[in-house]
Design a protein around this motif. Sequence first.
Motif, mmCIF file in Angstrom:
data_model
loop_
_atom_site.group_PDB
_atom_site.id
_atom_site.type_symbol
_atom_site.label_atom_id
_atom_site.label_comp_id
_atom_site.label_asym_id
_atom_site.label_seq_id
_atom_site.Cartn_x
_atom_site.Cartn_y
_atom_site.Cartn_z
ATOM 1 N N GLY A 203 41.541 -3.809 14.407
ATOM 2 C CA GLY A 203 40.450 -3.095 13.733
ATOM 3 C C GLY A 203 39.065 -3.442 14.258
ATOM 4 O O GLY A 203 38.091 -3.375 13.510
ATOM 5 N N VAL A 204 38.945 -3.793 15.525
ATOM 6 C CA VAL A 204 37.664 -4.230 16.096
ATOM 7 C C VAL A 204 36.743 -3.045 16.380
ATOM 8 O O VAL A 204 35.525 -3.139 16.208
ATOM 9 N N GLY B 83 37.802 3.528 16.480
ATOM 10 C CA GLY B 83 39.240 3.528 16.718
ATOM 11 C C GLY B 83 39.610 3.166 18.141
ATOM 12 O O GLY B 83 38.806 3.286 19.075
ATOM 13 N N PHE B 84 40.834 2.684 18.291
ATOM 14 C CA PHE B 84 41.438 2.427 19.598
ATOM 15 C C PHE B 84 42.526 3.466 19.745
ATOM 16 O O PHE B 84 43.582 3.377 19.137
ATOM 17 N N ILE B 85 42.270 4.511 20.538
ATOM 18 C CA ILE B 85 43.045 5.739 20.466
ATOM 19 C C ILE B 85 43.877 5.976 21.729
ATOM 20 O O ILE B 85 43.533 5.489 22.806
ATOM 21 N N PRO B 86 44.970 6.736 21.603
ATOM 22 C CA PRO B 86 45.800 7.048 22.779
ATOM 23 C C PRO B 86 45.165 8.142 23.628
ATOM 24 O O PRO B 86 44.184 8.787 23.227
ATOM 25 N N SER B 87 45.751 8.379 24.782
ATOM 26 C CA SER B 87 45.176 9.328 25.737
ATOM 27 C C SER B 87 45.224 10.770 25.246
ATOM 28 O O SER B 87 44.435 11.608 25.697
ATOM 29 N N ASN B 88 46.135 11.096 24.321
ATOM 30 C CA ASN B 88 46.234 12.471 23.833
ATOM 31 C C ASN B 88 45.412 12.720 22.573
ATOM 32 O O ASN B 88 45.529 13.778 21.945
ATOM 33 N N ALA B 89 44.571 11.766 22.189
ATOM 34 C CA ALA B 89 43.737 11.933 20.995
ATOM 35 C C ALA B 89 42.623 12.946 21.262
ATOM 36 O O ALA B 89 42.179 13.124 22.403
ATOM 37 N N ILE B 90 42.165 13.598 20.204
ATOM 38 C CA ILE B 90 41.133 14.634 20.333
ATOM 39 C C ILE B 90 39.746 14.026 20.480
ATOM 40 O O ILE B 90 38.890 14.562 21.184
#
Length: 216
Positions: free
Chosen positions: A103-104, A108-115
Amino acid sequence: MKKVIYLLIILSLTSSCINLRSPYPNITYYKLHSEPFAVKQIDTVTAIVQMRNLTINDEFNTDHIIATKLPSKEVQIYYYHRWITKFDDLITNYMLSRISNYGVFKGGFIPSNAISAPNYILEGRITNIQINNSEKKNEPDANWAELTINMSFYKRSETEAGINLLFNKNYTQRINRQTNSVESISTAVSKAAAFISDMVLVDMHSAIKNEQNKIY
């Protein structure tokens, strides 16, 4: 009548042959396990970080567990012991989950397919996964697993096209296994992946803080 008897004998023999065939052994699948967080007292930063799917050297691009037998250096492929998915996907998903759970990053720490459009981008390549098996089951320091990942961290420009490299580093962790059993491999690789994830997190956090301090 004789023809009927012969036919019954043939059918009986055929049936016996079929019944004597041994079934294939069951395949055991392994995943990586959660490890306790090693990074303490790390503050949050305002940023969205995207992690792209890790790539992998071709020789490791499989779901088979592969080890090296010592001292002969014979390659051991465990056909009936496999990772639950291909190794690059396994490590990608593990790092995504572990770093996200800290939770730093407020965005967010998001994947490559995130919008969402990220402020920073993390990408990497698995360059080595070495698993050593000693002929002696409990020989100290002889049974181990070593994982190496090259990671690059970029800042995405908000005013122009392109990204700026903030760091490129190799991360290596070797974990001793208690025995040469195949079951101990996933435990060791889990610990190596956890240590590397935590080190990458600390380096990303430091790089972001340095960039934000430049603004002020």
